[in-house]
Design an enzyme around this catalytic site. Structure first.
Site, PDB file in Angstrom:
ATOM      1  N   TRP A  65       0.362  -1.440  -0.017  1.00 27.75           N
ATOM      2  CA  TRP A  65      -0.214   0.059   0.335  1.00 27.75           C
ATOM      3  C   TRP A  65       0.908   1.026  -0.520  1.00 27.75           C
ATOM      4  O   TRP A  65       1.523   1.362   0.860  1.00 27.75           O
ATOM      5  CB  TRP A  65      -0.759   0.093   0.869  1.00 27.75           C
ATOM      6  CG  TRP A  65      -2.097   0.962   1.328  1.00 27.75           C
ATOM      7  CD1 TRP A  65      -2.712   1.593   0.323  1.00 27.75           C
ATOM      8  CD2 TRP A  65      -2.792   1.564   2.561  1.00 27.75           C
ATOM      9  NE1 TRP A  65      -3.606   2.477   0.864  1.00 27.75           N
ATOM     10  CE2 TRP A  65      -3.329   3.112   2.198  1.00 27.75           C
ATOM     11  CE3 TRP A  65      -2.084   1.268   3.712  1.00 27.75           C
ATOM     12  CZ2 TRP A  65      -3.960   3.379   3.006  1.00 27.75           C
ATOM     13  CZ3 TRP A  65      -3.159   2.300   5.030  1.00 27.75           C
ATOM     14  CH2 TRP A  65      -3.655   3.048   4.529  1.00 27.75           C
ATOM     15  N   ARG A  68      -2.767   6.414   1.931  1.00 25.98           N
ATOM     16  CA  ARG A  68      -4.199   7.288   1.377  1.00 25.98           C
ATOM     17  C   ARG A  68      -3.948   8.987   0.979  1.00 25.98           C
ATOM     18  O   ARG A  68      -3.458   9.133   1.537  1.00 25.98           O
ATOM     19  CB  ARG A  68      -5.642   7.074   2.488  1.00 25.98           C
ATOM     20  CG  ARG A  68      -6.314   7.967   2.362  1.00 25.98           C
ATOM     21  CD  ARG A  68      -7.298   7.801   3.776  1.00 25.98           C
ATOM     22  NE  ARG A  68      -8.135   6.413   3.751  1.00 25.98           N
ATOM     23  CZ  ARG A  68      -7.932   6.211   5.045  1.00 25.98           C
ATOM     24  NH1 ARG A  68      -6.509   6.308   5.862  1.00 25.98           N
ATOM     25  NH2 ARG A  68      -7.682   4.856   5.011  1.00 25.98           N
ATOM     26  N   GLU A 159      -8.789  -7.450   8.918  1.00 24.13           N
ATOM     27  CA  GLU A 159      -8.096  -6.244   9.546  1.00 24.13           C
ATOM     28  C   GLU A 159      -8.298  -6.262  10.834  1.00 24.13           C
ATOM     29  O   GLU A 159      -9.788  -6.009  11.401  1.00 24.13           O
ATOM     30  CB  GLU A 159      -9.146  -4.392   8.424  1.00 24.13           C
ATOM     31  CG  GLU A 159      -7.610  -3.782   9.455  1.00 24.13           C
ATOM     32  CD  GLU A 159      -8.192  -2.702   8.592  1.00 24.13           C
ATOM     33  OE1 GLU A 159      -8.387  -1.173   8.937  1.00 24.13           O
ATOM     34  OE2 GLU A 159      -8.244  -2.567   7.433  1.00 24.13           O
ATOM     35  N   GLU A 164      -6.569   3.390  16.191  1.00 22.07           N
ATOM     36  CA  GLU A 164      -6.976   4.391  15.378  1.00 22.07           C
ATOM     37  C   GLU A 164      -6.678   6.188  16.545  1.00 22.07           C
ATOM     38  O   GLU A 164      -8.276   6.668  16.431  1.00 22.07           O
ATOM     39  CB  GLU A 164      -7.854   3.798  14.121  1.00 22.07           C
ATOM     40  CG  GLU A 164      -7.635   3.165  13.537  1.00 22.07           C
ATOM     41  CD  GLU A 164      -8.815   2.882  12.308  1.00 22.07           C
ATOM     42  OE1 GLU A 164      -8.168   2.807  11.337  1.00 22.07           O
ATOM     43  OE2 GLU A 164     -10.026   2.116  13.077  1.00 22.07           O
ATOM     44  N   GLU A 263      -0.882   8.308   8.637  1.00 24.45           N
ATOM     45  CA  GLU A 263      -1.244   8.042   7.262  1.00 24.45           C
ATOM     46  C   GLU A 263      -2.639   9.697   7.388  1.00 24.45           C
ATOM     47  O   GLU A 263      -2.512  10.409   8.377  1.00 24.45           O
ATOM     48  CB  GLU A 263      -2.138   6.812   5.884  1.00 24.45           C
ATOM     49  CG  GLU A 263      -3.465   6.834   7.820  1.00 24.45           C
ATOM     50  CD  GLU A 263      -3.997   5.771   7.472  1.00 24.45           C
ATOM     51  OE1 GLU A 263      -4.929   5.854   5.960  1.00 24.45           O
ATOM     52  OE2 GLU A 263      -3.547   4.842   8.237  1.00 24.45           O
TER      53      GLU A 263
END
Length: 416
Positions: A65, A68, A159, A164, A263
């Site tokens: 990845w 984002r 996941e 977070e 991110e």
């Protein structure tokens, strides 16, 4: 060298945080099941006391990845220094096009990702971290695994997000992400016709009055089995979660990679960070003090790892759940106890009557870790009814009364 990093950490703590309650946040795994012992798993444990990332454990990028958009994961934003893993967000000098698949995607913010080289299965995982004071993420999560679904033509991906968050509030819908702990579990399911769904378990959330960037916090998750997890935030009582099980009753059954990621989140749910905060080194960096992984083993299974001893993980002690118990007269006493030991120790149990005369003393090996057991204390003769004291001593292997590390006492009422 260890003393040097300890001094550095204390100095940085003075600069970064006010000495509040969260500095005393509880760390370490929850009480294990009876007959089991928590031991540190070195593949997912790091104190970050070196001067570079441990390449035997971690990648300094996400292997599958890019990030984002507009936040691009870049190895240049990963650093180990002053006793911390540091992930830094910054503005790029110019917009950058990156080819992802058949598309070109625009990025203009530098982000960071650190990913474990090995996969983890069930166990307890925790980190101590201070979020960046921006709207970029501070995260501690796992993903991977999956495979064919129950129909054969379908498939799934796992996941598990222990934490977070972002580091400041703002005029956007997801501003609540700036404080407390937010835990999610995703069952990414692709139907036989190719349609993909994000099936989520009910979110677990811990509230806090301060933003996550003000201080360090301990975030922990116990991946109990294929169907459930428990979460731990500082000194609060745990909260529990059942994974989404409408497709299969064992949705989280494959190993996953640990991920520490900084991110950008999608606008307008969370605003993008400003150029000013990304240029401010007092705001733009996430500080991971440590990450630790634990696995459950049998209480009688030896463990060659010296990590517990190296970092002095536990305040070593023997614990009784209650101050006194009632038992029937017998030649066998079932004694529930737990202990924490940074290296292999011995536990000495001495049974005394209330005239302080010794009835019997036994000694047994206690392997390093956090254990929970029921010890079968056998006496030479059937005990007479009355009150007794069981005194526990935690000692080095082969140690005597002069080398006792901990003492505890359980009152035992023997009934006819």
């Amino acid at each position: 060298m260890k003393q040097y990093y300890t001094i550095i950490k204390l100095f940085i703590l003075v600069l970064l945080v006010s000495f509040g309650g969260s500095l005393q946040a509880q760390s370490g795994p929850p009480k294990p099941p009876v007959g089991k012992r928590w031991v540190l798993n070195p593949d997912f444990s790091d104190e970050f006391n070196g001067n570079k990332l441990d390449e035997t454990k971690w990648l300094d990028h996400h292997p599958t990845w890019k990030g984002r958009a507009p936040g691009l994961f870049m190895s240049s934003q990963v650093k180990v220094a002053d006793g911390y893993l540091q992930l830094k967000g910054e503005k790029m000098k110019q917009d950058t096009l990156v080819k992802i698949g058949s598309k070109e995607v625009m990025f203009n913010i530098k982000g960071a990702a650190v990913v474990s080289k090995k996969t983890a299965l069930f166990g307890y995982y925790e980190c101590r971290v201070k979020a960046a004071a921006t709207t970029m993420s501070t995260t501690f999560w796992f993903s991977g695994g999956g495979g064919k679904g129950p129909k054969g033509c379908d498939k799934y991906h796992q996941e598990w997000d222990i934490q977070e968050c972002i580091g400041r509030e703002g005029d956007f819908k997801g501003k609540y992400f700036a404080s407390g702990m937010h835990s999610n579990a995703h069952y990414w399911y692709t139907h036989c016709d190719g349609k993909r769904n994000d099936y989520r378990a009910s979110q677990v959330r811990f509230e806090d009055t301060e933003v996550a960037s003000k201080d360090f916090h301990v975030y922990g998750g116990w991946w109990r089995d294929e169907a459930s997890a428990s979460y731990y935030y500082d000194n609060q009582e745990p909260k529990h979660q059942k994974f989404y099980d409408k497709i299969t009753d064992k949705p989280m059954d494959k190993p996953m990679y640990m991920r520490l990621v900084h991110e950008t989140y999608p606008f307008p749910w969370i605003s993008l960070p400003t150029d000013e905060e990304l240029a401010d080194d007092s705001k733009n960096t996430v500080y991971y003090d440590w990450v630790r992984g634990y696995e459950l083993v049998d209480i009688k299974q030896s463990n060659n790892s010296k990590l517990e001893s190296e970092i002095k993980l536990y305040d070593e002690a023997v614990f009784f759940d209650v101050p006194e118990i009632n038992v029937l007269a017998s030649k066998s006493l079932k004694i529930p106890l737990s202990y924490k030991a940074n290296e292999d120790r011995e536990i000495v149990l001495r049974l005394m009557n209330y005239d302080d005369k010794k009835v019997k003393e036994i000694r047994f090996l206690a392997y390093a870790g956090y254990a929970n057991l029921i010890h079968d204390f056998k006496t030479d003769t059937k005990l007479k009814p009355g009150k007794y004291k069981l005194i526990s001593n935690l000692v080095p292997v082969g140690g005597d009364k002069k080398s006792v590390l901990d003492i505890n006492t359980l009152v035992i009422h023997v009934k006819q």
